[in-house]
Design a protein around this motif. Structure first.
Motif, mmCIF file in Angstrom:
data_model
loop_
_atom_site.group_PDB
_atom_site.id
_atom_site.type_symbol
_atom_site.label_atom_id
_atom_site.label_comp_id
_atom_site.label_asym_id
_atom_site.label_seq_id
_atom_site.Cartn_x
_atom_site.Cartn_y
_atom_site.Cartn_z
ATOM 1 N N PHE A 1 -4.355 46.682 62.285
ATOM 2 C CA PHE A 1 -3.137 47.428 61.940
ATOM 3 C C PHE A 1 -2.119 47.421 63.083
ATOM 4 C CE2 PHE A 1 -6.829 49.247 59.831
ATOM 5 C CZ PHE A 1 -6.448 49.182 58.495
ATOM 6 N N PHE A 2 -2.313 46.557 64.055
ATOM 7 C CA PHE A 2 -1.491 46.563 65.269
ATOM 8 C C PHE A 2 -0.893 45.184 65.537
ATOM 9 C CE2 PHE A 2 -1.243 45.458 69.777
ATOM 10 C CZ PHE A 2 -0.352 46.418 70.249
ATOM 11 N N LYS A 3 0.365 45.180 66.020
ATOM 12 C CA LYS A 3 0.991 43.945 66.484
ATOM 13 C C LYS A 3 2.079 44.288 67.492
ATOM 14 C CE LYS A 3 3.409 39.721 65.130
ATOM 15 N NZ LYS A 3 2.482 38.871 65.906
ATOM 16 N N HIS A 4 2.134 43.554 68.580
ATOM 17 C CA HIS A 4 3.213 43.708 69.563
ATOM 18 C C HIS A 4 4.297 42.684 69.258
ATOM 19 C CE1 HIS A 4 5.221 44.490 73.373
ATOM 20 N NE2 HIS A 4 5.316 43.187 73.529
ATOM 21 N N VAL A 5 5.553 43.116 69.288
ATOM 22 C CA VAL A 5 6.684 42.237 68.974
ATOM 23 C C VAL A 5 7.557 42.068 70.202
ATOM 24 C CG1 VAL A 5 8.686 41.864 67.499
ATOM 25 C CG2 VAL A 5 6.651 42.972 66.567
ATOM 26 N N ASP A 6 7.647 40.851 70.695
ATOM 27 C CA ASP A 6 8.492 40.549 71.853
ATOM 28 C C ASP A 6 9.918 40.236 71.411
ATOM 29 O OD1 ASP A 6 6.594 40.710 74.000
ATOM 30 O OD2 ASP A 6 5.692 38.857 73.255
ATOM 31 N N PRO A 7 10.900 40.366 72.302
ATOM 32 C CA PRO A 7 12.272 39.959 71.989
ATOM 33 C C PRO A 7 12.322 38.490 71.592
ATOM 34 C CG PRO A 7 12.216 41.245 74.008
ATOM 35 C CD PRO A 7 10.788 40.961 73.646
ATOM 36 N N GLY A 8 13.183 38.160 70.632
ATOM 37 C CA GLY A 8 13.295 36.790 70.153
ATOM 38 C C GLY A 8 14.214 35.959 71.033
ATOM 39 N N ASN A 9 13.969 34.653 71.054
ATOM 40 C CA ASN A 9 14.796 33.709 71.809
ATOM 41 C C ASN A 9 16.058 33.385 71.012
ATOM 42 O OD1 ASN A 9 15.912 31.653 73.292
ATOM 43 N ND2 ASN A 9 14.049 30.419 73.408
ATOM 44 N N VAL A 10 17.214 33.739 71.553
ATOM 45 C CA VAL A 10 18.476 33.564 70.818
ATOM 46 C C VAL A 10 19.259 32.339 71.284
ATOM 47 C CG1 VAL A 10 18.657 36.009 70.304
ATOM 48 C CG2 VAL A 10 19.718 35.121 72.376
ATOM 49 N N THR A 11 18.635 31.476 72.085
ATOM 50 C CA THR A 11 19.325 30.266 72.545
ATOM 51 C C THR A 11 19.149 29.166 71.502
ATOM 52 O OG1 THR A 11 17.353 29.601 73.796
ATOM 53 C CG2 THR A 11 19.064 30.821 74.988
ATOM 54 N N ASN A 12 19.848 29.300 70.405
ATOM 55 C CA ASN A 12 19.823 28.314 69.322
ATOM 56 C C ASN A 12 21.189 28.242 68.659
ATOM 57 O OD1 ASN A 12 19.856 30.401 67.094
ATOM 58 N ND2 ASN A 12 17.891 30.921 68.045
ATOM 59 N N LYS A 13 21.332 27.413 67.645
ATOM 60 C CA LYS A 13 22.632 27.185 67.017
ATOM 61 C C LYS A 13 23.228 28.444 66.391
ATOM 62 C CE LYS A 13 23.472 23.450 64.741
ATOM 63 N NZ LYS A 13 23.425 22.330 63.763
ATOM 64 N N LEU A 14 22.377 29.327 65.925
ATOM 65 C CA LEU A 14 22.856 30.540 65.278
ATOM 66 C C LEU A 14 23.026 31.697 66.258
ATOM 67 C CD1 LEU A 14 20.674 30.449 62.028
ATOM 68 C CD2 LEU A 14 23.124 29.970 62.213
ATOM 69 N N GLY A 15 22.370 31.602 67.415
ATOM 70 C CA GLY A 15 22.440 32.682 68.382
ATOM 71 C C GLY A 15 21.690 33.921 67.931
ATOM 72 N N SER A 16 20.663 33.723 67.096
ATOM 73 C CA SER A 16 19.884 34.865 66.619
ATOM 74 C C SER A 16 18.445 34.435 66.373
ATOM 75 C CB SER A 16 20.469 35.432 65.324
ATOM 76 O OG SER A 16 20.277 34.520 64.245
ATOM 77 N N LYS A 17 17.553 35.418 66.345
ATOM 78 C CA LYS A 17 16.149 35.151 66.053
ATOM 79 C C LYS A 17 15.565 36.320 65.289
ATOM 80 C CE LYS A 17 12.052 33.340 66.126
ATOM 81 N NZ LYS A 17 11.727 32.198 65.225
ATOM 82 N N VAL A 18 14.981 36.004 64.132
ATOM 83 C CA VAL A 18 14.301 37.010 63.325
ATOM 84 C C VAL A 18 12.803 36.898 63.589
ATOM 85 C CG1 VAL A 18 13.807 37.844 61.003
ATOM 86 C CG2 VAL A 18 16.079 36.914 61.549
ATOM 87 N N THR A 19 12.193 38.000 63.996
ATOM 88 C CA THR A 19 10.743 38.032 64.221
ATOM 89 C C THR A 19 10.122 38.901 63.141
ATOM 90 O OG1 THR A 19 11.111 37.848 66.612
ATOM 91 C CG2 THR A 19 8.918 38.520 65.880
ATOM 92 N N PRO A 20 9.554 38.283 62.101
ATOM 93 C CA PRO A 20 9.011 39.068 60.989
ATOM 94 C C PRO A 20 7.676 39.708 61.324
ATOM 95 C CG PRO A 20 8.606 36.737 60.619
ATOM 96 C CD PRO A 20 9.419 36.839 61.884
#
Length: 223
Positions: free
Chosen positions: A58-77
């Motif tokens: 029931f546990f998961k750690h979520v790190d910040p996403g890498n935004v160095t891409n064409k869209l400048g965004s990262k979705v971490t589901p």
């Protein structure tokens, strides 16, 4: 007699609405399991033996996403695919990181409503309705700052755009253990195999060269 007809129609409508979402669980939990031995198949996943369930399910750690891409965004589901304990619970979430002017492009979740809260930064968000009102698609937009909340109804095309000068972070909750995502540009111009150029030129009323150009682009998936 009219009252009976009304009650029957109401119950039929209620049951059809209920079937459009994840079914309610009939047990406390059903931790998803890929191993088919001694397991029960529920909601597209096998259930782990409850006697073998541990807190880590029931546990998961979520790190910040890498935004160095064409869209400048990262979705971490964090859906049932990433957190097995979500199986049959009907909810999931995602962390969305934005670089400066980063965009989470127009997309839709076929199986879930999304509610989003801004943790840092300033976002321009919006969604487009279906064409049920006078055959038009209405756009609803709002500028969100830290602490603001916005909801995107199930199945409707929506987006988030960082209009601030620094990075931004948002958390999205979804009303499904696996809401799915269809990014519009990727689906239309980057499908496998590709959609016929004849179909797309007719649909978008543009020259075939424009369609060919778009189909040759690298459609980045930020999920």
């Amino acid at each position: 007699m009219k009252l009976i007809y009304f009650l029957v129609a109401f119950l039929a409508l209620a049951s059809s609405i209920a079937s459009a979402y994840d079914p309610s669980p009939l047990q406390d939990f059903c931790v998803a399991l890929n191993d088919t031995r001694n397991a029960v198949f529920v909601n597209g996943k096998f259930c782990k033996d409850p006697k073998l369930v541990v807190a880590e399910d029931f546990f998961k750690h979520v790190d910040p996403g890498n935004v160095t891409n064409k869209l400048g965004s990262k979705v971490t589901p964090v859906s049932v695919n990433e957190l097995p304990g979500l199986n049959t619970l009907g909810i999931s979430l995602a962390r969305i990181d934005f670089g400066a002017k980063g965009l989470n492009p127009p997309h839709t979740h076929p199986r879930g409503t999304e509610i989003l809260i801004v943790i840092e930064g300033t976002l321009l968000v919006g969604f487009v309705t279906s064409n049920q009102n006078n055959n038009t698609n209405q756009l609803f937009t709002k500028v969100l700052n830290k602490g603001d909340v916005f909801v995107f109804p199930i199945g409707l095309i929506h987006f988030q755009f960082n209009i601030g000068y620094g990075n931004a972070v948002a958390i999205a909750a979804l009303s499904s253990q696996n809401a799915g995502v269809i990014t519009i540009a990727n689906a239309v111009f980057g499908s496998t195999p590709p959609i016929s150029p004849q179909v797309l030129t007719k649909a978008f009323q543009v020259d075939k060269n424009v369609i060919n150009y778009l189909e040759k682009q690298f459609w980045y998936d930020n999920n």
